[in-house]
Every structure is written in structure tokens, then in C-alpha cells.
Design a protein around this motif. Sequence first.
Motif, mmCIF file in Angstrom:
data_model
loop_
_atom_site.group_PDB
_atom_site.id
_atom_site.type_symbol
_atom_site.label_atom_id
_atom_site.label_comp_id
_atom_site.label_asym_id
_atom_site.label_seq_id
_atom_site.Cartn_x
_atom_site.Cartn_y
_atom_site.Cartn_z
ATOM 1 N N LEU A 1 0.828 -1.203 0.000
ATOM 2 C CA LEU A 1 0.000 0.000 0.000
ATOM 3 C C LEU A 1 0.866 1.259 0.000
ATOM 4 O O LEU A 1 0.586 2.213 -0.723
ATOM 5 N N LEU A 2 1.925 1.258 0.799
ATOM 6 C CA LEU A 2 2.829 2.414 0.823
ATOM 7 C C LEU A 2 3.506 2.617 -0.521
ATOM 8 O O LEU A 2 3.655 3.750 -0.991
ATOM 9 N N LYS A 3 3.908 1.532 -1.145
ATOM 10 C CA LYS A 3 4.563 1.616 -2.451
ATOM 11 C C LYS A 3 3.613 2.213 -3.492
ATOM 12 O O LYS A 3 3.989 3.080 -4.270
ATOM 13 N N ASP A 4 2.359 1.763 -3.475
ATOM 14 C CA ASP A 4 1.397 2.206 -4.491
ATOM 15 C C ASP A 4 0.730 3.540 -4.178
ATOM 16 O O ASP A 4 0.402 4.292 -5.096
ATOM 17 N N TYR A 5 0.503 3.847 -2.896
ATOM 18 C CA TYR A 5 -0.303 5.017 -2.537
ATOM 19 C C TYR A 5 0.361 5.954 -1.541
ATOM 20 O O TYR A 5 -0.266 6.901 -1.075
ATOM 21 N N GLY A 6 1.623 5.728 -1.241
ATOM 22 C CA GLY A 6 2.337 6.582 -0.300
ATOM 23 C C GLY A 6 2.347 8.044 -0.706
ATOM 24 O O GLY A 6 2.346 8.936 0.145
ATOM 25 N N LYS A 7 2.308 8.300 -2.018
ATOM 26 C CA LYS A 7 2.325 9.685 -2.512
ATOM 27 C C LYS A 7 1.051 10.450 -2.158
ATOM 28 O O LYS A 7 1.017 11.675 -2.238
ATOM 29 N N LEU A 8 0.001 9.745 -1.763
ATOM 30 C CA LEU A 8 -1.263 10.391 -1.401
ATOM 31 C C LEU A 8 -1.294 10.858 0.054
ATOM 32 O O LEU A 8 -2.167 11.635 0.435
ATOM 33 N N LEU A 9 -0.363 10.377 0.855
ATOM 34 C CA LEU A 9 -0.395 10.652 2.290
ATOM 35 C C LEU A 9 0.122 12.047 2.611
ATOM 36 O O LEU A 9 1.048 12.545 1.970
ATOM 37 N N THR A 10 -0.473 12.657 3.629
ATOM 38 C CA THR A 10 -0.008 13.949 4.106
ATOM 39 C C THR A 10 1.040 13.727 5.196
ATOM 40 O O THR A 10 1.229 12.596 5.662
ATOM 41 N N GLU A 11 1.695 14.787 5.603
ATOM 42 C CA GLU A 11 2.707 14.688 6.647
ATOM 43 C C GLU A 11 2.060 14.177 7.941
ATOM 44 O O GLU A 11 1.012 14.659 8.362
ATOM 45 N N GLY A 12 2.658 13.160 8.524
ATOM 46 C CA GLY A 12 2.143 12.591 9.769
ATOM 47 C C GLY A 12 1.017 11.582 9.579
ATOM 48 O O GLY A 12 0.480 11.066 10.546
ATOM 49 N N GLU A 13 0.660 11.291 8.344
ATOM 50 C CA GLU A 13 -0.407 10.328 8.057
ATOM 51 C C GLU A 13 0.206 8.969 7.755
ATOM 52 O O GLU A 13 1.176 8.872 7.013
ATOM 53 N N ASP A 14 -0.357 7.920 8.338
ATOM 54 C CA ASP A 14 0.142 6.565 8.130
ATOM 55 C C ASP A 14 -0.992 5.647 7.686
ATOM 56 O O ASP A 14 -2.148 5.864 8.047
ATOM 57 N N ILE A 15 -0.650 4.613 6.950
ATOM 58 C CA ILE A 15 -1.618 3.602 6.530
ATOM 59 C C ILE A 15 -1.807 2.598 7.659
ATOM 60 O O ILE A 15 -0.838 2.133 8.244
ATOM 61 N N GLU A 16 -3.065 2.286 7.962
ATOM 62 C CA GLU A 16 -3.378 1.306 8.996
ATOM 63 C C GLU A 16 -3.795 -0.039 8.408
ATOM 64 O O GLU A 16 -3.330 -1.074 8.830
ATOM 65 N N LEU A 17 -4.710 -0.024 7.441
ATOM 66 C CA LEU A 17 -5.223 -1.232 6.791
ATOM 67 C C LEU A 17 -5.550 -0.915 5.341
ATOM 68 O O LEU A 17 -5.858 0.225 5.019
ATOM 69 N N GLY A 18 -5.546 -1.939 4.504
ATOM 70 C CA GLY A 18 -5.955 -1.750 3.125
ATOM 71 C C GLY A 18 -6.490 -3.037 2.529
ATOM 72 O O GLY A 18 -6.106 -4.133 2.944
ATOM 73 N N PHE A 19 -7.401 -2.892 1.563
ATOM 74 C CA PHE A 19 -8.046 -4.028 0.930
ATOM 75 C C PHE A 19 -8.169 -3.768 -0.558
ATOM 76 O O PHE A 19 -8.326 -2.638 -0.985
ATOM 77 N N LYS A 20 -8.099 -4.836 -1.333
ATOM 78 C CA LYS A 20 -8.144 -4.706 -2.781
ATOM 79 C C LYS A 20 -9.238 -5.587 -3.363
ATOM 80 O O LYS A 20 -9.374 -6.745 -2.992
ATOM 81 N N LEU A 21 -9.999 -4.985 -4.264
ATOM 82 C CA LEU A 21 -10.921 -5.731 -5.106
ATOM 83 C C LEU A 21 -10.173 -6.044 -6.391
ATOM 84 O O LEU A 21 -8.960 -5.860 -6.451
ATOM 85 N N LEU A 22 -10.856 -6.467 -7.400
ATOM 86 C CA LEU A 22 -10.187 -6.820 -8.651
ATOM 87 C C LEU A 22 -9.310 -5.674 -9.150
ATOM 88 O O LEU A 22 -8.135 -5.860 -9.405
ATOM 89 N N ARG A 23 -9.859 -4.464 -9.259
ATOM 90 C CA ARG A 23 -9.084 -3.309 -9.733
ATOM 91 C C ARG A 23 -9.089 -2.160 -8.738
ATOM 92 O O ARG A 23 -8.328 -1.219 -8.899
ATOM 93 N N ASP A 24 -9.938 -2.180 -7.771
ATOM 94 C CA ASP A 24 -10.098 -1.067 -6.852
ATOM 95 C C ASP A 24 -9.515 -1.394 -5.482
ATOM 96 O O ASP A 24 -9.426 -2.554 -5.097
ATOM 97 N N THR A 25 -9.137 -0.345 -4.762
ATOM 98 C CA THR A 25 -8.515 -0.512 -3.461
ATOM 99 C C THR A 25 -9.119 0.486 -2.498
ATOM 100 O O THR A 25 -9.500 1.586 -2.892
ATOM 101 N N PHE A 26 -9.230 0.107 -1.237
ATOM 102 C CA PHE A 26 -9.549 1.107 -0.241
ATOM 103 C C PHE A 26 -8.579 0.995 0.913
ATOM 104 O O PHE A 26 -8.154 -0.079 1.301
ATOM 105 N N VAL A 27 -8.167 2.189 1.406
ATOM 106 C CA VAL A 27 -7.079 2.315 2.359
ATOM 107 C C VAL A 27 -7.560 3.096 3.573
ATOM 108 O O VAL A 27 -8.067 4.210 3.438
ATOM 109 N N PHE A 28 -7.397 2.502 4.746
ATOM 110 C CA PHE A 28 -7.696 3.183 5.998
ATOM 111 C C PHE A 28 -6.398 3.789 6.515
ATOM 112 O O PHE A 28 -5.432 3.072 6.756
ATOM 113 N N THR A 29 -6.355 5.108 6.663
ATOM 114 C CA THR A 29 -5.173 5.772 7.193
ATOM 115 C C THR A 29 -5.493 6.312 8.586
ATOM 116 O O THR A 29 -6.619 6.192 9.058
#
Length: 126
Positions: free
Chosen positions: A19-47
Motif C-alpha cells: 500500500l505504501l509503495k502504491d499510494y504513499g504519494k497520497l499521504l499527508t505529513e504525519g499520516e500513516d496507513i493502517e489497513l488496506g483491501f483490494k478488489l479486482l481493480r479497486d482498493t480502499f485504504v484506511f489511514t
Amino acid sequence: MGLFSAIMGNAGAVSKENLLKDYGKLLTEGEDIELGFKLLRDTFVFTTKRLILVDHQGLTGSKVEYLSISYKSISRFSVETSGTFELDAELKIWISSEANPSIRKKFNKSVNVYDVQNVLAHHVLK
């Protein structure tokens, strides 16, 4: 996540490293990824600050929408566990005062829905 589960629209867990590799660029300063899930093409990320829904659109999936939902805008949610003969559990999220769930996601057995519920409860109930 198996192909059958993906075709059925069920989400499977994704490692934080991926998740960090694919979506780390979306995070703001001090924001961390907690959980993430993927469907066939879509993903949702809890930060630590919000829920990010990643929607790959079109035939090739090259067009991507990133929907950011602050936890404070989530008015309620439900987690429905799977039954004895069912293959999935379902998450429903209501945004603001909408009558119907704004977001519905199904999880396969590889996802601990209690972890999902715990992260949402932790942020929404602040």
C-alpha cells in the motif's frame, strides 16, 4: 485474494508495504496507513486521518479516481459477518445524513472484519 473472490467483488487484505509503495504519494505529513483491501481493480485504504477509495476506471484501468473521506464525515457504519455457508462479510458506510449507505464493500474470508470495525470505530467515535 483468489480470482473467484475478486470476480465476485470481495475484497482481500493488502500488506502495508504494498500500500505504501502504491499510494504513499497520497499521504499527508504525519499520516500513516493502517489497513488496506483490494478488489479486482479497486482498493480502499484506511489511514490515521481518512479513508481513501481508489477507483480504477475504463477498460484499461489507467484512469484513476482517488476519493478521500474524512472520518468525521462518516455518520455510521455496519459490519455484517458471514454466516456458516456464506463466503463473505459486508461493510456499509453512511456519509453525513444519507438514508442509504454511501459505500458498500464485501470482504472475503482472508479479511478479519473485526479489524476493519475496530479501525472505523476508533476514528469515527473520536
